[in-house]
Scaffold this motif. Structure first.
Motif, mmCIF file in Angstrom:
data_model
loop_
_atom_site.group_PDB
_atom_site.id
_atom_site.type_symbol
_atom_site.label_atom_id
_atom_site.label_comp_id
_atom_site.label_asym_id
_atom_site.label_seq_id
_atom_site.Cartn_x
_atom_site.Cartn_y
_atom_site.Cartn_z
ATOM 1 N N THR B 104 0.915 -1.068 0.052
ATOM 2 C CA THR B 104 0.095 0.067 0.076
ATOM 3 C C THR B 104 0.760 1.207 0.054
ATOM 4 O O THR B 104 2.118 1.102 -0.084
ATOM 5 N N LYS B 105 0.183 2.431 -0.123
ATOM 6 C CA LYS B 105 1.160 3.634 0.053
ATOM 7 C C LYS B 105 1.129 4.233 1.265
ATOM 8 O O LYS B 105 1.907 4.595 1.793
ATOM 9 N N VAL B 106 -0.105 4.288 2.141
ATOM 10 C CA VAL B 106 -0.340 5.034 3.234
ATOM 11 C C VAL B 106 -1.108 4.233 4.057
ATOM 12 O O VAL B 106 -2.075 3.701 3.932
ATOM 13 N N ILE B 107 -0.595 4.096 5.245
ATOM 14 C CA ILE B 107 -1.325 3.475 6.576
ATOM 15 C C ILE B 107 -1.483 4.721 7.540
ATOM 16 O O ILE B 107 -0.425 5.215 7.997
ATOM 17 N N ASP B 108 -2.765 5.086 8.004
ATOM 18 C CA ASP B 108 -3.095 5.884 8.889
ATOM 19 C C ASP B 108 -4.257 5.553 9.804
ATOM 20 O O ASP B 108 -5.213 5.503 9.318
ATOM 21 N N ALA B 109 -3.863 5.040 11.027
ATOM 22 C CA ALA B 109 -4.732 4.393 11.803
ATOM 23 C C ALA B 109 -4.827 5.172 12.916
ATOM 24 O O ALA B 109 -3.784 5.970 13.382
ATOM 25 N N GLU B 110 -6.073 5.263 13.553
ATOM 26 C CA GLU B 110 -6.517 5.952 14.810
ATOM 27 C C GLU B 110 -7.420 5.498 15.816
ATOM 28 O O GLU B 110 -8.585 4.741 15.199
ATOM 29 N N SER B 111 -6.969 5.260 16.933
ATOM 30 C CA SER B 111 -8.005 4.643 17.935
ATOM 31 C C SER B 111 -8.230 5.498 19.174
ATOM 32 O O SER B 111 -7.338 6.100 19.741
#
Lengths: 58, 137
Positions: B104-111
Motif C-alpha cells: 500500500t502507499k499510506v497506512i493512517d490508523a487512529e483509535s
C-alpha cells in the motif's frame, strides 16, 4: 537527504500473534508511510462511585 | 522499480473487530478510525443506546501528527521479487488494527478509547467516596 533501501530475500516460516490492537499494524508487504495514533483516557474522574446513573445519550 | 509480491502459504485469523482491516492484495491507502467507550460496572446493567462521543473531548481533540519537512530522495532496490511467509496465526485484530498481505502507499490508523468505571459504593458508610475507594483497593 538520499536514502537507499536494498530489499534482499525475506523468508519467514511461522508467525504467531495474540493481538494486533489499538492502531497497530502487521504487514507482509511494502508501504511508503505509516502513521499510527492511539488515545487512551482513564482519568480519576472516570471512576464514578454512587447511585447508578446511565451515560448521556446522543 | 518492480513491486514485491507477498506470498503467504497459510493464514488463520480468529477475530477482526472494531474498525479493523484484514486485506489480501494491494491498495492505495488504509485509514481506519475507532472510537470506544469502555464502561465497567460493578453490577450488570447496560442499555443499548447509552453513551455520547460528543460529551467527551477525547473523541474530537486533534491529535499531533509527525511533520516531515525535509525532502528525502528515497530509492528502493528490490533484489528479491517476493516476501515469503509460511504460516500466520493471529487471534485478534481490533480497534483500528491493520493486517495487510500486500502493498500500500499510506497506512493512517487512529483509535480513541475512554474508560469509565462505575461502582456502587457502600450506602451505609459515612466516609466519602474517595476514602471508600482506598478502603476497597
Amino acid at each position: 537527504m538520499n536514502f537507499t533501501v536494498v530489499n534482499k530475500q525475506v523468508c519467514v516460516d511461522n508467525v504467531r500473534i495474540i493481538g494486533v490492537t489499538s492502531s497497530s499494524v502487521f504487514l507482509v508487504g511494502d508501504t511508503d508511510s505509516i502513521s499510527l495514533s492511539s488515545v487512551f483516557d482513564t482519568p480519576p474522574e472516570s471512576l464514578i462511585i454512587g447511585p447508578f446513573v446511565p451515560l448521556s445519550r446522543s | 522499480m518492480f513491486k514485491r509480491t507477498s506470498i503467504v502459504n497459510k493464514i488463520h485469523v480468529t477475530d477482526v473487530s472494531l474498525n479493523s482491516v484484514f486485506e489480501i492484495g494491494d491498495s492505495w491507502s488504509i485509514k481506519p478510525r475507532a472510537n470506544a467507550l469502555a464502561v465497567q460496572r460493578e453490577f450488570e446493567r447496560f442499555y443499548g443506546d447509552e453513551g455520547d462521543f460528543d460529551a467527551y473531548p477525547i473523541f474530537t481533540m486533534p491529535l499531533p501528527k509527525a511533520l516531515i519537512n525535509e525532502h528525502i530522495n528515497f530509492t528502493r532496490v528490490n533484489d528479491s521479487s517476493s516476501i515469503y511467509v509460511n504460516k500466520i496465526d493471529i487471534t485478534s485484530v481490533s480497534a483500528s488494527g491493520v493486517l495487510l498481505i500486500g502493498s500500500t502507499k499510506v497506512i493512517d490508523a487512529e483509535s480513541r478509547v475512554k474508560h469509565i468505571r462505575q461502582l456502587q459504593g457502600d450506602p451505609n458508610s459515612d466516609i466519602g467516596p474517595s476514602n471508600n475507594v482506598n478502603a476497597k483497593a
